[in-house]
Design an enzyme around this catalytic site. Structure first.
Site, short mmCIF file in Angstrom:
data_model
loop_
_atom_site.label_atom_id
_atom_site.label_comp_id
_atom_site.label_asym_id
_atom_site.label_seq_id
_atom_site.Cartn_x
_atom_site.Cartn_y
_atom_site.Cartn_z
N PHE A 39 -5.89 -10.37 4.93
CA PHE A 39 -7.01 -11.29 4.73
C PHE A 39 -6.77 -12.11 3.47
CE2 PHE A 39 -8.48 -7.82 7.29
CZ PHE A 39 -9.29 -8.42 8.25
N VAL A 77 -6.63 -6.71 1.97
CA VAL A 77 -7.31 -7.86 1.37
C VAL A 77 -6.51 -8.30 0.14
CG1 VAL A 77 -9.47 -8.62 0.32
CG2 VAL A 77 -9.50 -6.88 2.12
N CYS A 78 -6.20 -9.58 0.06
CA CYS A 78 -5.43 -10.08 -1.08
C CYS A 78 -6.20 -9.92 -2.37
CB CYS A 78 -5.07 -11.55 -0.88
SG CYS A 78 -4.39 -12.29 -2.38
N ILE A 79 -5.59 -9.30 -3.35
CA ILE A 79 -6.31 -8.99 -4.59
C ILE A 79 -6.68 -10.26 -5.38
CG2 ILE A 79 -4.17 -8.56 -5.91
CD1 ILE A 79 -5.82 -6.36 -7.39
N ALA A 82 -9.39 -12.04 -3.56
CA ALA A 82 -10.61 -11.22 -3.58
C ALA A 82 -11.31 -11.28 -4.93
CB ALA A 82 -10.26 -9.77 -3.23
#
Lengths: 130, 138
Positions: A39, A77-79, A82
């Site tokens: 994501f 989820v891409c940090i 995010a």
């Protein structure tokens, strides 16, 4: 076939997440392997457990969580994406001095390298975006 | 970083103007992280994406970070195949001279500085996409 999935848009705002979900579910039911769902951009918002959609509508976030549970899916989820958008797990909340976290069950936060790895490892990387 | 295995051809397609949305910035972030994986990387700039490479960008009036200098670092990451759609440039009244002079050093040629940007037509772009293993569209 081993597939990687990228979701680039948020829930409800855009159909990309619905299409990605339907595609992923159909692929799994046909016996294909999903290496990872990554994501990115506003797609990270698919991972917040704080959405409260109307009763008569689909629950986009819970749907992903349930699929992950059923098939042991890797939802990443891409940090970086995010953090700018206020998506935190307990560790990141603590590390950044925030008073809450909001990652839904079945998702994990990690780096962009996970997207590149999906491109390398999967036979096809399918991008759902705008 | 990755063990063994064949190198794959990655193409990053950049379609949007640099500051109207976050796609351009977050695309560049993927490209830079991806550079560590030593894959065969190409970048394409089409439609409003050509504005990402415009020289002399200033974001003073909009209070956003001007990330355009970062494109100059791509050569240092061995990312030197940058394809710009000629029609997209022309439709916007731009030429190659309006773009940043992105270069790379060719270590097999006495570190000669060479241009990274090539102008391509839509047929060449289609052929380029056809050759790829992974196409990421931003």
């Amino acid at each position: 076939m081993k597939l990687g999935i990228m979701v680039s848009e948020g829930p409800y705002q855009h159909q990309a997440s619905d299409s990605a979900y339907n595609f992923t579910k159909a692929a799994l039911e046909k016996g294909h392997e999903i290496f990872r769902v990554f994501f990115y951009h506003d797609g990270v918002n698919n991972a917040t457990r704080l959405t409260v959609p109307p009763q008569d509508d689909r629950n986009v976030v819970n749907r992903w969580s349930e699929l992950a549970k059923q098939y042991n899916l890797d939802l990443v989820v891409c940090i970086a994406a995010a953090q700018r958008r206020g998506l935190l797990d307990a560790n990141e909340a603590k590390r950044n001095g925030k008073d809450a976290d909001n990652i839904a069950e079945g998702f994990r936060i990690s780096g962009l390298g996970q997207l590149i790895e999906a491109g390398i490892q999967a036979e096809r990387l399918v991008v759902f975006g705008d | 970083m990755e063990e063994g295995g064949a190198t794959k051809k990655f193409l990053y397609v950049n379609r949007r103007a640099p500051y109207g949305s976050i796609y351009a910035l977050e695309s560049l972030e993927v490209v830079l992280i991806g550079a560590a994986f030593e894959q065969d990387v190409s970048l394409a700039f089409i439609d409003d994406g050509v504005y990402q490479l415009k020289k002399g960008q200033s974001t003073d009036g909009i209070g956003m970070k001007n990330f355009s200098p970062t494109y100059n670092a791509l050569g240092d990451y061995d990312i030197n195949k940058i394809y710009v759609d000629k029609d997209s440039l022309e439709e916007r009244g731009l030429t190659l001279d309006d773009l940043m002079n992105l270069t790379w050093e060719d270590e097999t040629d006495n570190y000669a500085e060479k241009p990274s940007i090539s102008l391509v037509n839509s047929e060449e772009l289609a052929a380029l996409m056809e050759q790829q293993d992974v196409v990421l569209s931003f």
